[in-house]
Design a protein around this motif. Structure first.
Motif, PDB file in Angstrom:
ATOM      1  N   LYS A  58      52.932  48.601  75.425  1.00  0.00           N
ATOM      2  CA  LYS A  58      53.488  49.950  75.482  1.00  0.00           C
ATOM      3  C   LYS A  58      52.408  50.940  75.095  1.00  0.00           C
ATOM      4  O   LYS A  58      51.613  50.694  74.185  1.00  0.00           O
ATOM      5  CB  LYS A  58      54.690  50.071  74.534  1.00  0.00           C
ATOM      6  N   ASP A  59      52.398  52.069  75.821  1.00  0.00           N
ATOM      7  CA  ASP A  59      51.406  53.079  75.509  1.00  0.00           C
ATOM      8  C   ASP A  59      51.860  53.912  74.317  1.00  0.00           C
ATOM      9  O   ASP A  59      52.897  53.631  73.690  1.00  0.00           O
ATOM     10  CB  ASP A  59      51.125  53.955  76.733  1.00  0.00           C
ATOM     11  N   PHE A  60      51.114  54.937  74.008  1.00  0.00           N
ATOM     12  CA  PHE A  60      51.420  55.746  72.824  1.00  0.00           C
ATOM     13  C   PHE A  60      52.709  56.537  72.991  1.00  0.00           C
ATOM     14  O   PHE A  60      53.234  57.071  72.012  1.00  0.00           O
ATOM     15  CB  PHE A  60      50.259  56.705  72.553  1.00  0.00           C
ATOM     16  N   ASN A  61      53.236  56.615  74.230  1.00  0.00           N
ATOM     17  CA  ASN A  61      54.518  57.283  74.464  1.00  0.00           C
ATOM     18  C   ASN A  61      55.681  56.290  74.513  1.00  0.00           C
ATOM     19  O   ASN A  61      56.819  56.670  74.797  1.00  0.00           O
ATOM     20  CB  ASN A  61      54.477  58.070  75.788  1.00  0.00           C
ATOM     21  N   GLY A  62      55.394  55.033  74.324  1.00  0.00           N
ATOM     22  CA  GLY A  62      56.434  54.013  74.364  1.00  0.00           C
ATOM     23  C   GLY A  62      56.757  53.531  75.758  1.00  0.00           C
ATOM     24  O   GLY A  62      57.693  52.752  75.944  1.00  0.00           O
ATOM     25  N   ARG A  63      55.982  53.964  76.762  1.00  0.00           N
ATOM     26  CA  ARG A  63      56.219  53.509  78.139  1.00  0.00           C
ATOM     27  C   ARG A  63      55.489  52.186  78.374  1.00  0.00           C
ATOM     28  O   ARG A  63      54.420  51.953  77.799  1.00  0.00           O
ATOM     29  CB  ARG A  63      55.715  54.540  79.147  1.00  0.00           C
ATOM     30  N   PRO A  64      56.036  51.335  79.243  1.00  0.00           N
ATOM     31  CA  PRO A  64      55.331  50.077  79.542  1.00  0.00           C
ATOM     32  C   PRO A  64      54.024  50.349  80.266  1.00  0.00           C
ATOM     33  O   PRO A  64      53.919  51.275  81.072  1.00  0.00           O
ATOM     34  CB  PRO A  64      56.335  49.327  80.434  1.00  0.00           C
ATOM     35  N   ALA A  65      53.039  49.537  79.980  1.00  0.00           N
ATOM     36  CA  ALA A  65      51.722  49.704  80.604  1.00  0.00           C
ATOM     37  C   ALA A  65      51.026  48.363  80.673  1.00  0.00           C
ATOM     38  O   ALA A  65      51.262  47.482  79.842  1.00  0.00           O
ATOM     39  CB  ALA A  65      50.885  50.695  79.804  1.00  0.00           C
ATOM     40  N   LEU A  66      50.195  48.196  81.694  1.00  0.00           N
ATOM     41  CA  LEU A  66      49.356  47.006  81.790  1.00  0.00           C
ATOM     42  C   LEU A  66      48.061  47.303  81.039  1.00  0.00           C
ATOM     43  O   LEU A  66      47.298  48.186  81.434  1.00  0.00           O
ATOM     44  CB  LEU A  66      49.062  46.670  83.256  1.00  0.00           C
ATOM     45  N   MET A  67      47.825  46.572  79.962  1.00  0.00           N
ATOM     46  CA  MET A  67      46.715  46.893  79.068  1.00  0.00           C
ATOM     47  C   MET A  67      45.707  45.749  79.052  1.00  0.00           C
ATOM     48  O   MET A  67      45.991  44.648  79.541  1.00  0.00           O
ATOM     49  CB  MET A  67      47.253  47.182  77.666  1.00  0.00           C
ATOM     50  N   CYS A  68      44.557  46.018  78.486  1.00  0.00           N
ATOM     51  CA  CYS A  68      43.491  45.015  78.519  1.00  0.00           C
ATOM     52  C   CYS A  68      42.653  45.091  77.249  1.00  0.00           C
ATOM     53  O   CYS A  68      42.408  46.172  76.711  1.00  0.00           O
ATOM     54  CB  CYS A  68      42.599  45.242  79.737  1.00  0.00           C
TER      55      CYS A  68
END
Length: 496
Positions: free
Chosen positions: A164-174
C-alpha cells in the motif's frame, strides 16, 4: 493492413534513427564542447583554481557523454580505500602506483595528464560521435527490476511485492529496483501510472542541471506545494514530497534518516504549476477545437455561396491573415486584450492556474489556424463540386442536399481528416512564436532556448520526442483517412 503496418513501422524506426544520427553528428562534431559551459556560473567561480576547474569540466563532459574520465584518486581508492596512509601515498605524483596507473591507461588507449597545481595524474578517453550515438540508443529504454540497484548494502532485499502506498491505495512495489513504486493508482489522469519502463533521453545541462530531459518537460513547475502526508516513519507532517517518484539513494543524509525507513528517499517535489507538456497541450487542444468548430463551417458556407458576400468576406480574412506576419497579429491581440479587456498580456502575470492567462494565447493561436482551415475547406468543396460525378448525380435527379452531404462533403473532408491526428498530437510540441511572445513556460520555447544556450542533451531529447510525434501523427492520419473514406485501402496501396 498488417503488411502495411509492419513496413511502416520499419520505415518509422529508420527515419527516427537517421534524424537522431544527423542531429548527433551536427551537435557533437560542429559545436565546440566548451560551449556547454556558456551559462554555468560555477565555471566563473572556480576559474582561478586550475585543478578544480579542470576536474569540473571533465566531470561535466563525462556526464554528457563526450569522454570517459578517471583520476589517480579513483585508482588508489580501488586499491586501498580512502582515508588511510596507503591511499595518501598512492596519489602522490612520484609514487609507484602513479607510474603503474599511467602505463595502464596508456595501454588501454587513454590520454594521461597531470593537474597543474597538485601534479596528480588523471586520464581521459575520448568517445567518438558514432559510439556516443550508439550508447544513446542502447540506453534509450530502461527497464526497472529488483537487481537494478547496485549497492554495498548487503541487507537490501530484492523483491517485487503488492503493498500500500502512503495514501493506503494498493500498489505494486519493489525493493532492489531503482523506483519504489512500479505500478500505482491516483486521481491524476490517466489514473494508472508505472515506473517499469522509462525513456532515458539524457541529462539536462547547463539549465535544469542534473535533471533528466524527460523529467524537465513532464514534471510540474513553479513553487513547492505542501500538503499533509504520512511519512514512511509514520509521522504526519506538511510536506511537498511526491512519494510516487522516490528512487533508491545510497547515502542518506540526516534529514533522510529522520523521515524515511528505507533507502528510497530520492524523491521529486510537488509544485504549483502544470508541466511544460501539460501547458502546451492544453492550450493547443482548445485552440484546435475552436479552429475546427469555427473554420470548417465557415469554409463550407463560403463554398456553397461562392461569389456571395460571405465568400468575399471570408476570402478577405484569409488573405489578411496570410499576409500579416504571425508575430504582428499576436502582438496586436496581446495589446488589444490587455488594454481594452483587462486580460493579462503576459502569461506569468496571473500564472498557470488562472484561466485568464490562457485566453489571449489561445485567441492568438486560433486566429491564424482558422484562416487556414477556411481556405482549404473552401478549396476542397469547390474542387469536388466541379467533378463529373456531381453532374451525373444532378442528372439522376438527386437533391442538392443529397449531393452535398453524401458526395461532395464526404470527399472533401478526407484531406482535412488526414491532418487531424497530426494537429492533436503536435499540440504537445507547442507554438514557438506565441509562447515566446507571452513568455509561456511550454514546449514551444524550450527547443530554441536549449539551442541558444548549447544544452545539447535537451536538443537531442526534444528532437527525438518531436520526430516520434510527427511520424506517429502521419501514420494515424493515414489510418483515419481509411475510416472516413472506406474506398481507400492501405493494403491495396502496398503500404504507400
Amino acid at each position: 493492413m498488417k503488411h502495411y503496418m509492419f513496413k511502416r513501422f520499419l520505415r518509422s524506426l529508420f527515419s527516427i534513427f537517421m534524424v537522431l544520427t544527423i542531429v548527433f553528428t551536427l551537435i557533437y562534431s560542429v559545436i565546440p564542447r566548451d560551449r556547454v559551459f556558456f551559462l554555468d556560473s560555477n565555471v566563473e567561480k572556480i576559474q582561478k583554481r586550475p585543478d578544480d576547474y579542470a576536474n569540473y569540466k571533465y566531470v561535466q563532459w563525462e556526464k554528457l557523454g563526450y569522454l570517459n574520465y578517471e583520476t589517480i584518486q579513483d585508482y588508489c581508492k580501488g586499491l586501498y580505500g580512502t582515508a588511510n596512509e596507503q591511499y595518501s601515498n598512492c596519489i602522490l605524483p612520484e609514487s609507484k602506483e602513479t607510474s603503474d596507473y599511467i602505463e595502464l591507461k596508456q595501454q588501454q588507449g587513454w590520454e594521461t595528464f597531470f593537474f597543474e597545481q597538485s601534479r596528480q595524474a588523471y586520464a581521459v578517453e575520448e568517445i567518438s560521435v558514432l559510439r556516443r550515438a550508439i550508447n544513446w540508443w542502447v540506453n534509450l529504454i530502461e527497464i526497472d527490476y529488483p537487481g537494478k540497484v547496485q549497492t554495498q548494502n548487503e541487507n537490501l532485499e530484492r523483491q517485487v511485492y503488492v503493498g500500500k502506498d502512503f495514501n493506503g491505495r494498493p500498489a505494486l512495489m519493489c525493493s532492489g529496483c531503482e523506483s519504489k513504486y512500479l505500478l500505482y493508482f491516483n486521481g491524476s489522469f490517466p489514473y494508472i501510472h508505472q515506473n517499469f519502463i522509462r525513456l532515458n533521453l539524457g541529462t539536462s545541462y547547463p539549465t535544469y542541471s542534473g535533471q533528466e530531459v524527460l523529467e524537465v518537460v513532464s514534471s510540474s513547475q513553479g513553487e513547492k506545494v505542501k500538503q499533509e502526508v504520512t511519512m514512511p516513519n509514520g509521522e504526519v507532517k506538511s510536506s511537498s514530497i511526491n512519494f510516487y517518484t522516490c528512487k533508491y539513494k545510497e547515502t542518506l543524509d540526516s534529514m533522510d534518516q529522520k523521515n524515511f525507513t528505507d533507502h528510497y528517499a530520492d524523491c521529486e517535489t510537488i509544485k504549483s504549476d502544470p508541466s511544460m507538456i501539460h501547458i502546451s497541450f492544453s492550450m493547443g487542444l482548445v485552440s484546435l477545437l475552436l479552429t475546427y468548430i469555427i473554420g470548417l463551417p465557415i469554409g463550407i458556407q463560403m463554398a456553397n455561396h461562392k461569389g456571395k458576400w460571405i465568400d468575399k468576406l471570408g476570402q478577405w480574412y484569409i488573405i489578411f491573415m496570410n499576409a500579416i506576419p504571425a508575430l504582428a497579429y499576436i502582438v496586436l491581440v496581446r495589446f488589444i486584450g490587455g488594454k481594452y479587456f483587462g486580460l493579462p498580456s503576459m502569461f506569468p502575470m496571473l500564472g498557470a492556474n488562472d484561466y485568464r492567462s490562457y485566453i489571449l494565447p489561445i485567441i492568438s493561436l486560433t486566429l491564424g489556424s482558422v484562416a487556414g482551415r477556411m481556405m482549404w475547406m473552401r478549396r476542397y468543396m469547390i474542387d469536388q463540386s466541379t467533378m463529373d460525378y456531381v453532374k451525373f448525380a444532378r442528372a439522376k435527379g438527386l437533391s442538392e442536399n443529397e449531393i452535398f452531404f453524401k458526395h461532395i462533403f464526404r470527399n472533401a473532408i478526407g484531406p482535412i481528416a488526414h491532418g487531424i491526428p497530426a494537429a492533436v498530437i503536435l499540440c504537445i510540441s507547442g507554438a514557438l512564436i506565441t509562447e515566446g511572445v507571452y513568455s509561456i513556460p511550454g514546449m514551444g520555447k524550450i527547443l530554441p532556448d536549449s539551442i541558444s544556450i548549447y544544452n545539447n542533451s535537451m536538443v537531442v531529447g526534444l528532437t527525438f520526442i518531436f520526430t516520434v510525434l510527427s511520424i506517429l501523427s502521419t501514420f494515424l492520419g493515414d489510418w483515419l483517412l481509411t475510416l472516413v473514406d472506406p474506398r481507400i485501402s492501405l493494403e491495396e496501396k502496398g503500404g504507400h
